[in-house]
Design a protein around this motif. Sequence first.
Motif, PDB file in Angstrom:
ATOM      1  N   PHE A 208      37.222  49.804  43.220  1.00  0.00           N
ATOM      2  CA  PHE A 208      36.496  48.709  42.569  1.00  0.00           C
ATOM      3  C   PHE A 208      35.702  47.912  43.608  1.00  0.00           C
ATOM      4  CE2 PHE A 208      36.751  44.134  41.408  1.00  0.00           C
ATOM      5  CZ  PHE A 208      35.975  44.146  40.261  1.00  0.00           C
ATOM      6  N   CYS A 209      36.349  47.614  44.734  1.00  0.00           N
ATOM      7  CA  CYS A 209      35.684  46.820  45.775  1.00  0.00           C
ATOM      8  C   CYS A 209      34.669  47.662  46.555  1.00  0.00           C
ATOM      9  CB  CYS A 209      36.714  46.231  46.737  1.00  0.00           C
ATOM     10  SG  CYS A 209      37.846  45.058  45.954  1.00  0.00           S
ATOM     11  N   ARG A 210      35.018  48.914  46.812  1.00  0.00           N
ATOM     12  CA  ARG A 210      34.126  49.771  47.591  1.00  0.00           C
ATOM     13  C   ARG A 210      32.806  49.983  46.852  1.00  0.00           C
ATOM     14  NH1 ARG A 210      36.334  54.717  47.129  1.00  0.00           N
ATOM     15  NH2 ARG A 210      37.998  54.324  48.596  1.00  0.00           N
ATOM     16  N   LYS A 211      32.893  50.151  45.523  1.00  0.00           N
ATOM     17  CA  LYS A 211      31.679  50.370  44.733  1.00  0.00           C
ATOM     18  C   LYS A 211      30.731  49.192  44.840  1.00  0.00           C
ATOM     19  CE  LYS A 211      33.488  53.541  41.345  1.00  0.00           C
ATOM     20  NZ  LYS A 211      34.649  53.388  40.431  1.00  0.00           N
TER      21      LYS A 211
ATOM     22  N   SER B 124      50.405  40.307  43.123  1.00  0.00           N
ATOM     23  CA  SER B 124      51.297  40.234  41.962  1.00  0.00           C
ATOM     24  C   SER B 124      51.321  41.512  41.126  1.00  0.00           C
ATOM     25  CB  SER B 124      50.906  39.067  41.042  1.00  0.00           C
ATOM     26  OG  SER B 124      51.028  37.862  41.739  1.00  0.00           O
ATOM     27  N   GLY B 125      50.875  42.609  41.668  1.00  0.00           N
ATOM     28  CA  GLY B 125      50.962  43.865  40.938  1.00  0.00           C
ATOM     29  C   GLY B 125      49.803  44.164  40.027  1.00  0.00           C
ATOM     30  N   TYR B 126      49.009  43.166  39.643  1.00  0.00           N
ATOM     31  CA  TYR B 126      47.947  43.425  38.670  1.00  0.00           C
ATOM     32  C   TYR B 126      46.598  42.797  39.013  1.00  0.00           C
ATOM     33  CZ  TYR B 126      49.084  38.731  37.004  1.00  0.00           C
ATOM     34  OH  TYR B 126      49.313  37.391  36.937  1.00  0.00           O
ATOM     35  N   ALA B 127      46.520  42.022  40.106  1.00  0.00           N
ATOM     36  CA  ALA B 127      45.256  41.352  40.435  1.00  0.00           C
ATOM     37  C   ALA B 127      44.616  42.002  41.641  1.00  0.00           C
ATOM     38  CB  ALA B 127      45.512  39.869  40.712  1.00  0.00           C
ATOM     39  N   CYS B 128      43.296  42.102  41.602  1.00  0.00           N
ATOM     40  CA  CYS B 128      42.540  42.759  42.670  1.00  0.00           C
ATOM     41  C   CYS B 128      41.438  41.819  43.144  1.00  0.00           C
ATOM     42  CB  CYS B 128      41.931  44.051  42.118  1.00  0.00           C
ATOM     43  SG  CYS B 128      40.789  44.889  43.241  1.00  0.00           S
ATOM     44  N   PHE B 129      41.370  41.597  44.453  1.00  0.00           N
ATOM     45  CA  PHE B 129      40.354  40.719  45.044  1.00  0.00           C
ATOM     46  C   PHE B 129      39.535  41.497  46.067  1.00  0.00           C
ATOM     47  CE2 PHE B 129      43.839  38.047  43.727  1.00  0.00           C
ATOM     48  CZ  PHE B 129      43.202  36.967  43.117  1.00  0.00           C
ATOM     49  N   CYS B 130      38.238  41.231  46.106  1.00  0.00           N
ATOM     50  CA  CYS B 130      37.386  41.892  47.095  1.00  0.00           C
ATOM     51  C   CYS B 130      36.835  40.839  48.044  1.00  0.00           C
ATOM     52  CB  CYS B 130      36.201  42.577  46.415  1.00  0.00           C
ATOM     53  SG  CYS B 130      36.676  43.680  45.072  1.00  0.00           S
ATOM     54  N   GLY B 131      36.436  41.290  49.226  1.00  0.00           N
ATOM     55  CA  GLY B 131      35.826  40.339  50.147  1.00  0.00           C
ATOM     56  C   GLY B 131      35.407  40.978  51.450  1.00  0.00           C
ATOM     57  N   ASN B 132      34.652  40.178  52.218  1.00  0.00           N
ATOM     58  CA  ASN B 132      34.302  40.549  53.583  1.00  0.00           C
ATOM     59  C   ASN B 132      34.797  39.464  54.529  1.00  0.00           C
ATOM     60  OD1 ASN B 132      32.864  42.943  52.994  1.00  0.00           O
ATOM     61  ND2 ASN B 132      31.121  41.710  52.317  1.00  0.00           N
ATOM     62  N   ASP B 133      35.728  38.655  54.038  1.00  0.00           N
ATOM     63  CA  ASP B 133      36.140  37.463  54.754  1.00  0.00           C
ATOM     64  C   ASP B 133      36.900  37.817  56.021  1.00  0.00           C
ATOM     65  OD1 ASP B 133      35.947  35.273  52.237  1.00  0.00           O
ATOM     66  OD2 ASP B 133      36.336  37.353  51.703  1.00  0.00           O
ATOM     67  N   LEU B 134      36.372  37.332  57.135  1.00  0.00           N
ATOM     68  CA  LEU B 134      37.011  37.638  58.409  1.00  0.00           C
ATOM     69  C   LEU B 134      38.224  36.777  58.652  1.00  0.00           C
ATOM     70  CD1 LEU B 134      33.800  37.945  60.524  1.00  0.00           C
ATOM     71  CD2 LEU B 134      35.382  39.763  59.901  1.00  0.00           C
ATOM     72  N   ASP B 135      38.279  35.649  57.930  1.00  0.00           N
ATOM     73  CA  ASP B 135      39.321  34.677  58.264  1.00  0.00           C
ATOM     74  C   ASP B 135      40.561  34.817  57.387  1.00  0.00           C
ATOM     75  OD1 ASP B 135      38.057  33.950  55.975  1.00  0.00           O
ATOM     76  OD2 ASP B 135      37.850  31.834  56.473  1.00  0.00           O
TER      77      ASP B 135
END
Length: 456
Positions: free
Chosen positions: A145-148, A158-169
């Motif tokens: 999902f994030c790669r696309k 929590s088993g069901y949530a997905c977050f994407c980012g480029n955050d270095l921190d």
Amino acid sequence: MDPSPIVALFVAAFLSAATSDAFQTECYTANGKDYRGRQNQTFLQGGKPCLYWNETLQHPYNTVKYPNGEGGLGKHNYCRNPDGDVRPWCYIADHEDGIYWKYCDIPTCRMPGSLGCFTDSGEPPTLTGTSETSNKLTIQNCISFCRKQKYKLAGMESGYACFCGNDLDYRLHGEAASSECNHVCFGDHTQPCGGDGRVIIFDTRVGACGGNYTSPSAVVYSPDFPDNYNTGRACYWTIQVPGASAILFNFTFFEIIDQTDMVELLDGHTNHVVARFDGRNPPRSAINITADFVILYFYSDRTNQAQGFAVLYQALKAPEPRPKEEDKGVGGEASLPASTAEPSLESVTGKSNDSTAGQSSQILYVITSSPTMPDHNMPVWTIYALAALLTLTVIAMIAKLLLHITVKSPTIPSISSSEACSQNEPWIIFYRPSTISFFKKKLKNHHGDLSPLVGN
Ligand SMILES: *[C@@H]1O[C@H](CO)[C@@H](O)[C@H](O)[C@H]1NC(C)=O
Ligand SMILES: *[C@@H]1O[C@H](CO)[C@@H](O)[C@H](O)[C@H]1NC(C)=O
Ligand SMILES: *[C@@H]1O[C@H](CO)[C@@H](O)[C@H](O)[C@H]1NC(C)=O
Ligand SMILES: *[C@@H]1O[C@H](CO)[C@@H](O)[C@H](O)[C@H]1NC(C)=O
Ligand SMILES: *[C@@H]1O[C@H](CO)[C@@H](O)[C@H](O)[C@H]1NC(C)=O
Ligand SMILES: *[C@@H]1O[C@H](CO)[C@@H](O)[C@H](O)[C@H]1NC(C)=O
Ligand SMILES: [Ca+2]
């Protein structure tokens, strides 16, 4: 003055720094089922001592039931993951609420590409890009999902949530113990998908179908890893390290079960197949290819998927032009042990007249034109045999399913009710990861036959 290329550069530098730790890890799978290290307590400092697997006869997992080293069990007390849990664990002498085992927090067990478990207060989130929730979440669902969307990082919570980012921190939010990211993924109960307020972060290159690598070393995973690879995959990765005299490939994890799925290493300049591996012919040693450019190719057909592979490559620098002293007797003597020190190494040159070289043009065709491979060169009897096998498998699966329904349904009605209302949000209430974790705990203490993953 667009800062994004600079940020991307930093992320790339950061991620390659993270993968250089790859040589220290003792795990290449997300749940450590390949862990064969020697940690014998639940925490490195002040953990509970583990029981010996040859002395846990009152529990489902012991060396009497699994005498052939299945799942890494043996006459030792090291943490292991024989049952496909989210991480290695061991039985302990005392108990809490009737649970006689504990997860092990093993610092040396982190798959390359997993950046760790971090706290996430949500204000702001640790990864600030797009997000989604899914009751079918797996590590790779989230990564894809994030790669696309061209993100470099993917995090599960929590088993069901997905977050994407480029955050270095993301590290600034605080790293947590790996055991705090133990919630099972809703879509695959053998994978860890973070925790409450804990996000487990991955590099989105993990499990990509193809890519270009130029760093001196890295780990390449099969497509869709750590999920099973999909059917009909034809992927290739280029590994091109300027100035390298040879590239060493070590398959640190290999799970391909049939002969029709395969991995190949090709000399990048000549496109000759240097090595080919499949279910019958797994890699037995590291492969030393004398080239600075290698193509890694993977193909899967329509049946019998498996988890795939992890391959660690390491480029060897071209030797510096040596002064004359090597011609003296001392130099020759010193180099002798070096050549015999690693007898397990298989040395292959790019010009090897491998018997499979005839197929390389076909591979090249696949690489240069389209990612689909014709599979019409199969004898008719094979098709009948496969059909028979398929029928048997289906019967076996139905039988197993019936067995599971009759045995399991009285204990966990919440799972079936969650299936019923999976369209809406309320499933979250029924289908808490802790429910599944609790169910697993029960299994490990009592009827072992219900968790038959050992040795697969
Ligand atoms: C764990 O292993 C170490 C070294 O291998 C040993 O000294 C120690 O006694 C072991 N601990 C337990 C609880 O077996
Ligand atoms: C289990 O294995 C350990 C280590 O080899 C050994 O010391 C111990 O006596 C064994 N226990 C039993 C019950 O065989
Ligand atoms: C790898 O490089 C090739 C050729 O430069 C390019 O076509 C391809 O898109 C690249 N793949 C990735 C995943 O970056
Ligand atoms: C390959 O990697 C494994 C796991 O890291 C290691 O134990 C083994 O020694 C390596 N083999 C070679 C030939 O480098
Ligand atoms: C791999 O091959 C190269 C060139 O043949 C050689 O210099 C190097 O020592 C080899 N590496 C290993 C680990 O055998
Ligand atoms: C290369 O060809 C020779 C002669 O045809 C043969 O004896 C040898 O086994 C071949 N090597 C490989 C790796 O196929
Ligand atoms: Ca297959």
